[in-house]
Design a protein around this motif. Structure first.
Motif, PDB file in Angstrom:
ATOM      1  N   LEU A  71      62.860  52.874  45.161  1.00 27.62           N
ATOM      2  CA  LEU A  71      61.481  52.818  44.668  1.00 27.62           C
ATOM      3  C   LEU A  71      60.533  52.181  45.679  1.00 27.62           C
ATOM      4  O   LEU A  71      59.467  51.688  45.309  1.00 27.62           O
ATOM      5  N   TRP A  72      60.908  52.214  46.962  1.00 33.66           N
ATOM      6  CA  TRP A  72      60.068  51.525  47.940  1.00 33.66           C
ATOM      7  C   TRP A  72      58.637  52.065  48.003  1.00 33.66           C
ATOM      8  O   TRP A  72      57.704  51.271  48.203  1.00 33.66           O
ATOM      9  N   PRO A  73      58.376  53.373  47.810  1.00 31.28           N
ATOM     10  CA  PRO A  73      56.970  53.800  47.794  1.00 31.28           C
ATOM     11  C   PRO A  73      56.188  53.172  46.638  1.00 31.28           C
ATOM     12  O   PRO A  73      55.016  52.822  46.784  1.00 31.28           O
ATOM     13  N   VAL A  74      56.869  53.025  45.484  1.00 32.86           N
ATOM     14  CA  VAL A  74      56.224  52.395  44.330  1.00 32.86           C
ATOM     15  C   VAL A  74      55.968  50.926  44.610  1.00 32.86           C
ATOM     16  O   VAL A  74      54.896  50.392  44.269  1.00 32.86           O
ATOM     17  N   ASN A  75      56.937  50.258  45.238  1.00 32.65           N
ATOM     18  CA  ASN A  75      56.767  48.849  45.564  1.00 32.65           C
ATOM     19  C   ASN A  75      55.564  48.624  46.485  1.00 32.65           C
ATOM     20  O   ASN A  75      54.732  47.732  46.245  1.00 32.65           O
ATOM     21  N   ILE A  76      55.472  49.441  47.529  1.00 30.56           N
ATOM     22  CA  ILE A  76      54.358  49.301  48.470  1.00 30.56           C
ATOM     23  C   ILE A  76      53.039  49.659  47.805  1.00 30.56           C
ATOM     24  O   ILE A  76      52.020  48.972  47.996  1.00 30.56           O
ATOM     25  N   ALA A  77      53.046  50.721  47.002  1.00 27.06           N
ATOM     26  CA  ALA A  77      51.821  51.121  46.309  1.00 27.06           C
ATOM     27  C   ALA A  77      51.354  50.026  45.364  1.00 27.06           C
ATOM     28  O   ALA A  77      50.146  49.756  45.253  1.00 27.06           O
ATOM     29  N   TRP A  78      52.294  49.356  44.683  1.00 27.26           N
ATOM     30  CA  TRP A  78      51.939  48.270  43.765  1.00 27.26           C
ATOM     31  C   TRP A  78      51.239  47.158  44.532  1.00 27.26           C
ATOM     32  O   TRP A  78      50.216  46.627  44.076  1.00 27.26           O
ATOM     33  N   ILE A  79      51.788  46.813  45.691  1.00 25.24           N
ATOM     34  CA  ILE A  79      51.198  45.728  46.486  1.00 25.24           C
ATOM     35  C   ILE A  79      49.799  46.105  46.962  1.00 25.24           C
ATOM     36  O   ILE A  79      48.852  45.299  46.869  1.00 25.24           O
ATOM     37  N   ILE A  80      49.623  47.323  47.461  1.00 25.20           N
ATOM     38  CA  ILE A  80      48.322  47.747  47.986  1.00 25.20           C
ATOM     39  C   ILE A  80      47.278  47.824  46.871  1.00 25.20           C
ATOM     40  O   ILE A  80      46.139  47.324  47.027  1.00 25.20           O
ATOM     41  N   VAL A  81      47.646  48.412  45.748  1.00 23.87           N
ATOM     42  CA  VAL A  81      46.712  48.478  44.617  1.00 23.87           C
ATOM     43  C   VAL A  81      46.381  47.067  44.126  1.00 23.87           C
ATOM     44  O   VAL A  81      45.227  46.760  43.802  1.00 23.87           O
ATOM     45  N   GLY A  82      47.391  46.206  44.095  1.00 22.38           N
ATOM     46  CA  GLY A  82      47.157  44.822  43.690  1.00 22.38           C
ATOM     47  C   GLY A  82      46.182  44.113  44.607  1.00 22.38           C
ATOM     48  O   GLY A  82      45.333  43.336  44.149  1.00 22.38           O
ATOM     49  N   ILE A  83      46.283  44.380  45.910  1.00 29.52           N
ATOM     50  CA  ILE A  83      45.360  43.775  46.870  1.00 29.52           C
ATOM     51  C   ILE A  83      43.930  44.215  46.594  1.00 29.52           C
ATOM     52  O   ILE A  83      43.008  43.392  46.546  1.00 29.52           O
ATOM     53  N   VAL A  84      43.742  45.510  46.406  1.00 29.73           N
ATOM     54  CA  VAL A  84      42.390  46.042  46.172  1.00 29.73           C
ATOM     55  C   VAL A  84      41.798  45.474  44.891  1.00 29.73           C
ATOM     56  O   VAL A  84      40.647  45.006  44.863  1.00 29.73           O
ATOM     57  N   VAL A  85      42.584  45.473  43.819  1.00 27.49           N
ATOM     58  CA  VAL A  85      42.087  45.010  42.524  1.00 27.49           C
ATOM     59  C   VAL A  85      41.803  43.507  42.552  1.00 27.49           C
ATOM     60  O   VAL A  85      40.724  43.049  42.145  1.00 27.49           O
ATOM     61  N   ALA A  86      42.770  42.722  43.027  1.00 26.44           N
ATOM     62  CA  ALA A  86      42.615  41.270  43.026  1.00 26.44           C
ATOM     63  C   ALA A  86      41.482  40.825  43.948  1.00 26.44           C
ATOM     64  O   ALA A  86      40.725  39.899  43.615  1.00 26.44           O
ATOM     65  N   THR A  87      41.345  41.469  45.101  1.00 25.48           N
ATOM     66  CA  THR A  87      40.267  41.111  46.025  1.00 25.48           C
ATOM     67  C   THR A  87      38.903  41.425  45.419  1.00 25.48           C
ATOM     68  O   THR A  87      37.965  40.623  45.513  1.00 25.48           O
ATOM     69  N   SER A  88      38.777  42.577  44.787  1.00 25.18           N
ATOM     70  CA  SER A  88      37.510  42.954  44.153  1.00 25.18           C
ATOM     71  C   SER A  88      37.137  41.968  43.051  1.00 25.18           C
ATOM     72  O   SER A  88      35.976  41.543  42.939  1.00 25.18           O
ATOM     73  N   ILE A  89      38.128  41.587  42.244  1.00 31.06           N
ATOM     74  CA  ILE A  89      37.872  40.629  41.168  1.00 31.06           C
ATOM     75  C   ILE A  89      37.476  39.279  41.736  1.00 31.06           C
ATOM     76  O   ILE A  89      36.547  38.621  41.235  1.00 31.06           O
ATOM     77  N   ALA A  90      38.174  38.833  42.793  1.00 36.44           N
ATOM     78  CA  ALA A  90      37.868  37.539  43.395  1.00 36.44           C
ATOM     79  C   ALA A  90      36.439  37.485  43.917  1.00 36.44           C
ATOM     80  O   ALA A  90      35.716  36.499  43.705  1.00 36.44           O
ATOM     81  N   VAL A  91      36.013  38.542  44.591  1.00 48.34           N
ATOM     82  CA  VAL A  91      34.644  38.576  45.127  1.00 48.34           C
ATOM     83  C   VAL A  91      33.624  38.512  43.988  1.00 48.34           C
ATOM     84  O   VAL A  91      32.638  37.768  44.057  1.00 48.34           O
ATOM     85  N   ARG A  92      33.864  39.239  42.930  1.00 44.05           N
ATOM     86  CA  ARG A  92      32.925  39.248  41.798  1.00 44.05           C
ATOM     87  C   ARG A  92      32.888  37.897  41.099  1.00 44.05           C
ATOM     88  O   ARG A  92      31.820  37.420  40.695  1.00 44.05           O
ATOM     89  N   LEU A  93      34.052  37.266  40.950  1.00 44.10           N
ATOM     90  CA  LEU A  93      34.099  35.969  40.285  1.00 44.10           C
ATOM     91  C   LEU A  93      33.375  34.903  41.101  1.00 44.10           C
ATOM     92  O   LEU A  93      32.689  34.046  40.537  1.00 44.10           O
ATOM     93  N   PHE A  94      33.526  34.954  42.413  1.00 40.26           N
ATOM     94  CA  PHE A  94      32.815  33.987  43.250  1.00 40.26           C
ATOM     95  C   PHE A  94      31.315  34.251  43.233  1.00 40.26           C
ATOM     96  O   PHE A  94      30.517  33.321  43.326  1.00 40.26           O
ATOM     97  N   ASP A  95      30.925  35.507  43.128  1.00 42.84           N
ATOM     98  CA  ASP A  95      29.495  35.836  43.024  1.00 42.84           C
ATOM     99  C   ASP A  95      28.885  35.206  41.780  1.00 42.84           C
ATOM    100  O   ASP A  95      27.708  34.828  41.773  1.00 42.84           O
ATOM    101  N   ARG A  96      29.679  35.114  40.706  1.00 41.95           N
ATOM    102  CA  ARG A  96      29.168  34.581  39.446  1.00 41.95           C
ATOM    103  C   ARG A  96      29.195  33.056  39.404  1.00 41.95           C
ATOM    104  O   ARG A  96      28.540  32.453  38.561  1.00 41.95           O
ATOM    105  N   ARG A  97      30.013  32.461  40.277  1.00 42.67           N
ATOM    106  CA  ARG A  97      30.143  31.005  40.246  1.00 42.67           C
ATOM    107  C   ARG A  97      28.995  30.358  41.000  1.00 42.67           C
ATOM    108  O   ARG A  97      28.597  30.808  42.072  1.00 42.67           O
ATOM    109  N   LEU A  98      28.490  29.287  40.456  1.00 45.61           N
ATOM    110  CA  LEU A  98      27.408  28.565  41.114  1.00 45.61           C
ATOM    111  C   LEU A  98      28.020  27.662  42.174  1.00 45.61           C
ATOM    112  O   LEU A  98      28.700  26.682  41.863  1.00 45.61           O
ATOM    113  N   ILE A  99      27.797  27.994  43.426  1.00 46.59           N
ATOM    114  CA  ILE A  99      28.385  27.227  44.520  1.00 46.59           C
ATOM    115  C   ILE A  99      27.511  26.031  44.873  1.00 46.59           C
ATOM    116  O   ILE A  99      27.960  24.921  45.074  1.00 46.59           O
ATOM    117  N   ILE A 100      26.233  26.272  44.987  1.00 51.62           N
ATOM    118  CA  ILE A 100      25.324  25.221  45.458  1.00 51.62           C
ATOM    119  C   ILE A 100      24.671  24.522  44.268  1.00 51.62           C
ATOM    120  O   ILE A 100      24.193  25.185  43.379  1.00 51.62           O
TER     121      ILE A 100
END
Length: 262
Positions: free
Chosen positions: A233-262
């Motif tokens: 299942l190595w293609p599935v394993n790699i695909a899971w990691i890549i999709v996870g990167i895209v999803v988690a990174t997008s969520i992280a950027v949006r969450l930081f945009d909503r957080r009051l930093i200053i």
């Protein structure tokens, strides 16, 4: 087209500056920062691999210590990347005011977040390289074939860093970061095929580990590379990691945009 190209180059350059700033801080305390990646695998290998392993014998046709060695490498990548972008990012944002200082320059918040995640992935890669060196000296990793785990470690580190950044963006205090550490990272360390095959778990837990625990995919790929086991299942394993990167990174950027930093 030229405008888009210019924006991409600017985005990457600014993110690189954030990454490079963290690298300089890391190198300033390099003796302290390099010690844990060398000590941690020795403790696990000594206590569990060479200790308990004498009673276990073989697992899936290989010695127990050789079975857990790739998983220890994968788990160390997870720990290095996650805690760097959980606690490290939170400290730089809230206590060190580094985010505020960088945002006073042309660097934007999302570029800071991406730079932080890239740095977390780099910490994971550094940890993997240190542990791979130890494993090779102990005869538990065959070179050069095992070097393939290094790009995998960077991808895995990127994923765990992005997940950690999501928690760092929403946590109300640094003490609250103990919750994802205890309730997510610790169970993932134990139930992702690290110390025993997933087939020993009840089927519902096997499905849960495959669907919800990214370390499962990293351990599967790392073990397959280092011991030469089957990876159907190595293609599935790699695909899971890549999709996870895209999803988690997008969520992280949006969450930081909503957080009051200053």
């Amino acid at each position: 087209m030229n405008r888009t190209y210019h924006n991409i180059i600017l985005f990457l350059r600014n993110s690189y500056h954030v990454w490079f700033r963290n690298l300089l801080v890391f190198l300033k305390n390099i003796k302290v920062n390099f010690l844990p990646p060398f000590v941690e695998p020795l403790l696990y290998l000594g206590a569990i691999g060479f200790g308990i392993g004498t009673y276990v014998g073989e697992v899936d046709g290989i010695s127990f210590v050789r079975f857990i060695a790739p998983a220890i490498l994968a788990a160390s990548v997870m720990n290095a990347s996650f805690f760097e972008c959980a606690y490290g990012t939170y400290v730089r944002m809230y206590y060190g005011k580094a985010f505020e200082a960088m945002m006073a320059t042309p660097i934007r918040l999302r570029e800071i977040v991406i730079g932080e995640i890239f740095w977390g992935a780099t910490r994971g890669l550094i940890s993997a390289a240190a542990i791979l060196l130890i494993l090779s000296l102990l005869g538990l990793a065959d070179l050069p074939q095992s070097l393939v785990v290094l790009p995998l470690a960077f991808l895995a580190g990127f994923l765990f860093s992005a997940i950690a950044a999501c928690f760092s963006a929403v946590t109300p205090s640094i003490d609250a970061l103990s919750y994802p550490s205890l309730l997510y990272i610790a169970p993932m360390f134990l139930f992702s095929g690290t110390f025993f095959p997933l087939s020993l778990l009840p089927e519902p837990l096997q499905v849960f580990a495959f669907v919800a625990l990214p370390l499962t995919h990293v351990v599967t790929l790392t073990r397959g590379i280092m011991v030469g086991g089957a990876m159907p299942l190595w293609p599935v394993n790699i695909a899971w990691i890549i999709v996870g990167i895209v999803v988690a990174t997008s969520i992280a950027v949006r969450l930081f945009d909503r957080r009051l930093i200053i």
